[in-house]
Design a protein around this motif. Structure first.
Motif, PDB file in Angstrom:
ATOM      1  N   LEU A  88       0.809  -1.211   0.000  1.00  0.00           N
ATOM      2  CA  LEU A  88       0.000   0.000   0.000  1.00  0.00           C
ATOM      3  C   LEU A  88       0.844   1.264   0.000  1.00  0.00           C
ATOM      4  CD1 LEU A  88      -2.850  -0.977   2.490  1.00  0.00           C
ATOM      5  CD2 LEU A  88      -2.962  -0.841   0.007  1.00  0.00           C
ATOM      6  N   LYS A  89       2.010   1.206   0.622  1.00  0.00           N
ATOM      7  CA  LYS A  89       2.836   2.403   0.746  1.00  0.00           C
ATOM      8  C   LYS A  89       4.269   2.207   0.275  1.00  0.00           C
ATOM      9  CE  LYS A  89       0.508   4.997   4.421  1.00  0.00           C
ATOM     10  NZ  LYS A  89       0.482   6.275   3.701  1.00  0.00           N
ATOM     11  N   ASP A  90       4.830   1.013   0.441  1.00  0.00           N
ATOM     12  CA  ASP A  90       6.253   0.813   0.189  1.00  0.00           C
ATOM     13  C   ASP A  90       6.562   0.324  -1.219  1.00  0.00           C
ATOM     14  OD1 ASP A  90       6.612   1.624   2.744  1.00  0.00           O
ATOM     15  OD2 ASP A  90       7.107  -0.331   3.574  1.00  0.00           O
ATOM     16  N   HIS A 109       8.700  17.767   1.354  1.00  0.00           N
ATOM     17  CA  HIS A 109       9.028  16.371   1.638  1.00  0.00           C
ATOM     18  C   HIS A 109       8.944  15.540   0.366  1.00  0.00           C
ATOM     19  CE1 HIS A 109       8.170  17.894   5.687  1.00  0.00           C
ATOM     20  NE2 HIS A 109       8.953  16.909   6.108  1.00  0.00           N
ATOM     21  N   TRP A 110       9.850  14.574   0.261  1.00  0.00           N
ATOM     22  CA  TRP A 110       9.972  13.761  -0.946  1.00  0.00           C
ATOM     23  C   TRP A 110      10.149  12.294  -0.575  1.00  0.00           C
ATOM     24  CZ3 TRP A 110       9.230  16.215  -5.532  1.00  0.00           C
ATOM     25  CH2 TRP A 110       9.319  17.614  -5.506  1.00  0.00           C
ATOM     26  N   ALA A 111       9.722  11.422  -1.489  1.00  0.00           N
ATOM     27  CA  ALA A 111       9.942   9.986  -1.335  1.00  0.00           C
ATOM     28  C   ALA A 111      11.180   9.575  -2.114  1.00  0.00           C
ATOM     29  CB  ALA A 111       8.732   9.207  -1.831  1.00  0.00           C
ATOM     30  N   ILE A 112      12.007   8.724  -1.509  1.00  0.00           N
ATOM     31  CA  ILE A 112      13.172   8.158  -2.180  1.00  0.00           C
ATOM     32  C   ILE A 112      12.790   6.754  -2.628  1.00  0.00           C
ATOM     33  CG2 ILE A 112      15.640   7.745  -2.052  1.00  0.00           C
ATOM     34  CD1 ILE A 112      14.780  10.632  -1.376  1.00  0.00           C
ATOM     35  N   VAL A 113      12.848   6.490  -3.937  1.00  0.00           N
ATOM     36  CA  VAL A 113      12.402   5.203  -4.458  1.00  0.00           C
ATOM     37  C   VAL A 113      13.506   4.568  -5.304  1.00  0.00           C
ATOM     38  CG1 VAL A 113       9.993   5.939  -4.459  1.00  0.00           C
ATOM     39  CG2 VAL A 113      11.345   6.194  -6.536  1.00  0.00           C
ATOM     40  N   ARG A 114      13.408   3.255  -5.434  1.00  0.00           N
ATOM     41  CA  ARG A 114      14.414   2.507  -6.199  1.00  0.00           C
ATOM     42  C   ARG A 114      13.706   1.633  -7.234  1.00  0.00           C
ATOM     43  NH1 ARG A 114      18.070  -0.193  -2.233  1.00  0.00           N
ATOM     44  NH2 ARG A 114      18.719   1.991  -2.068  1.00  0.00           N
ATOM     45  N   PRO A 115      13.962   1.830  -8.514  1.00  0.00           N
ATOM     46  CA  PRO A 115      13.371   0.940  -9.525  1.00  0.00           C
ATOM     47  C   PRO A 115      13.868  -0.488  -9.339  1.00  0.00           C
ATOM     48  CG  PRO A 115      14.285   2.935 -10.527  1.00  0.00           C
ATOM     49  CD  PRO A 115      14.784   2.889  -9.116  1.00  0.00           C
ATOM     50  N   THR A 116      12.944  -1.445  -9.328  1.00  0.00           N
ATOM     51  CA  THR A 116      13.334  -2.843  -9.128  1.00  0.00           C
ATOM     52  C   THR A 116      12.957  -3.745 -10.296  1.00  0.00           C
ATOM     53  OG1 THR A 116      11.262  -3.255  -7.936  1.00  0.00           O
ATOM     54  CG2 THR A 116      13.206  -2.663  -6.612  1.00  0.00           C
ATOM     55  N   HIS A 117      11.787  -3.487 -10.910  1.00  0.00           N
ATOM     56  CA  HIS A 117      11.331  -4.354 -11.994  1.00  0.00           C
ATOM     57  C   HIS A 117      10.669  -3.531 -13.088  1.00  0.00           C
ATOM     58  CE1 HIS A 117      11.543  -7.161  -8.550  1.00  0.00           C
ATOM     59  NE2 HIS A 117      11.948  -8.017  -9.467  1.00  0.00           N
ATOM     60  N   ASP A 125       3.521   9.898  -1.774  1.00  0.00           N
ATOM     61  CA  ASP A 125       2.171   9.448  -2.119  1.00  0.00           C
ATOM     62  C   ASP A 125       1.274   9.641  -0.907  1.00  0.00           C
ATOM     63  OD1 ASP A 125      -0.097   8.262  -3.002  1.00  0.00           O
ATOM     64  OD2 ASP A 125       0.762   6.281  -3.368  1.00  0.00           O
ATOM     65  N   ASN A 126       0.402  10.631  -0.962  1.00  0.00           N
ATOM     66  CA  ASN A 126      -0.506  10.909   0.147  1.00  0.00           C
ATOM     67  C   ASN A 126      -1.902  10.338  -0.071  1.00  0.00           C
ATOM     68  OD1 ASN A 126       1.332  12.437   1.764  1.00  0.00           O
ATOM     69  ND2 ASN A 126       1.094  14.148   0.330  1.00  0.00           N
ATOM     70  N   MET A 127      -2.026   9.427  -1.028  1.00  0.00           N
ATOM     71  CA  MET A 127      -3.329   8.837  -1.325  1.00  0.00           C
ATOM     72  C   MET A 127      -3.853   8.058  -0.132  1.00  0.00           C
ATOM     73  SD  MET A 127      -4.348   6.237  -4.425  1.00  0.00           S
ATOM     74  CE  MET A 127      -3.415   4.878  -3.743  1.00  0.00           C
ATOM     75  N   ALA A 128      -5.125   8.247   0.182  1.00  0.00           N
ATOM     76  CA  ALA A 128      -5.749   7.492   1.263  1.00  0.00           C
ATOM     77  C   ALA A 128      -6.023   6.067   0.778  1.00  0.00           C
ATOM     78  CB  ALA A 128      -7.042   8.158   1.694  1.00  0.00           C
TER      79      ALA A 128
END
Length: 371
Positions: A117-119, A162-170, A258-261
């Protein structure tokens, strides 16, 4: 997909929510007059055991008013299976089961689903290719943890954002079928598997590499590895890493938080019509097969008509075998494997929970409306 979300103890409770049932449930032949709830049960799992259509578990609940909250059924509760499910909901004559000291069986808290849902997120490949990225870390470290600075290129930001740090995996790729039903790569080569969509390891190149699995890019799966606050703009901008699930490294992308509920509960409902190409494209931490209470990725999303709570039947394609009498080959009928329920959608991909099953669910299994 990360392992910490696999084998959720009570995943089926996701589906427990109150709504009026228009369809009529039918009890399986040989059902008992009543059933005593056991530890680990949910109304879905009980319905799967005794009803022909387990997604109609709300009718079972409606006929047992002592279950005031389907998110909290208790070991020892007695559910009636005596009344006819083809008739209107009758006045209930049930006695509540004996309350013991055992804890109720709750619905799953959202934090138990946070990986999906979030990660984990899915974005289109152009967004990922052009996203801001970590170019260096404080004191030129190889990895950064909470409390350290990040230097980011391509980020338009103001201090305090504020920002999200993400890593492309697939990388998720889709393929088109020809008139004969054969699936081809972008170069025209037929694929060995009956895949209409595949999930392969991400590479920064992600361009035409001559591999047979080259197809149109549907999306990129991203692991959310941290959050950061902007200290100063510029190129590079300076960010302070506030939290991280693993070390942040150069090359990680920086995208909006991502602030989506997210839905606190899910309303199970059968898919109304088939969607061409709907199939299982990824398994959660498994190479070959998954089963009940595990998560899969499927090849349909909200732009294809998928929505949260939508329930599908899963079928394993029939094997191609040699005919020992007439010669030649023949395809056996497909085999029913179980049901899954969608709980998070993206444009053309969704995450779904395996609700029940009669056989292992594998890659490329097909999805059909459960009716």
């Amino acid at each position: 997909m990360r392992s910490k979300l696999i084998g959720l103890a009570a995943c089926c409770s996701l589906a427990l929510a109150a709504f009026a049932v228009q369809a009529q449930a039918q009890l399986k032949h040989g059902h008992p007059a009543s059933y005593t709830v056991q530890r680990g049960d949910t109304l879905w799992s009980i319905a799967a055991r005794f009803l022909d259509k387990p997604w109609l578990w709300p009718e079972l609940w409606q006929r047992n008013p002592q279950v005031q909250d389907p998110h909290r059924i208790y070991p020892g509760d007695t559910l009636s299976l005596e009344t006819s499910f083809a008739s209107p909901v009758p006045q209930l004559r049930l006695e509540p089961g004996i309350r013991t000291e055992a804890a109720p069986i709750p619905a799953i808290p959202l934090d138990e689903l946070q990986t999906f849902l979030k990660d984990v997120r899915i974005d289109d490949i152009e967004t990922v290719r052009h996203a801001a990225y970590v170019v260096a870390l404080e004191q030129q470290h190889m990895g950064a943890s909470a409390g350290e600075k990040l230097y980011v290129r391509g980020l338009q930001t103001l201090p305090g954002q504020h920002w999200a740090i993400v890593r492309p995996t697939h990388l998720i790729r889709g393929f088109d079928q020809d008139a004969s039903g054969r699936v081809h790569s972008k170069k025209g080569h037929p694929l060995d598997a009956d895949a209409r969509m595949v999930r392969t390891d991400w590479s920064e190149d992600a361009r035409e590499d001559g591999h047979l699995l080259r197809g149109r890019e549907v999306g990129v799966e991203l692991d959310v590895v941290g959050t950061a606050e902007a200290l100063a703009g510029g190129d590079p901008a300076s960010l302070l890493l506030q939290s991280s699930s693993e070390e942040v490294v150069p090359g990680d992308r920086v995208i909006p938080v991502d602030n989506m509920a997210y839905d606190p509960v899910y309303y199970p409902h059968p898919a109304r019509q088939a969607i061409p190409g709907a199939q299982v494209i990824a398994l959660s931490d498994a190479l070959a097969a998954v089963g009940r209470n595990q998560v899969v990725a499927i090849s349909i999303g909200r732009l294809d008509g998928a929505d949260n709570g939508q329930t599908w039947s899963v079928f394993h394609p029939g094997a191609r075998i040699h005919d020992p009498v007439r010669g030649g080959s023949i395809t056996l009928p497909r085999e029913f494997s179980g049901h899954l329920m969608i709980f998070r959608t993206f444009a053309h991909v969704s995450y779904a929970l395996i609700m029940d099953g009669t056989a292992p669910i594998t890659l490329n299994d097909e999805l059909q409306p459960p009716e």
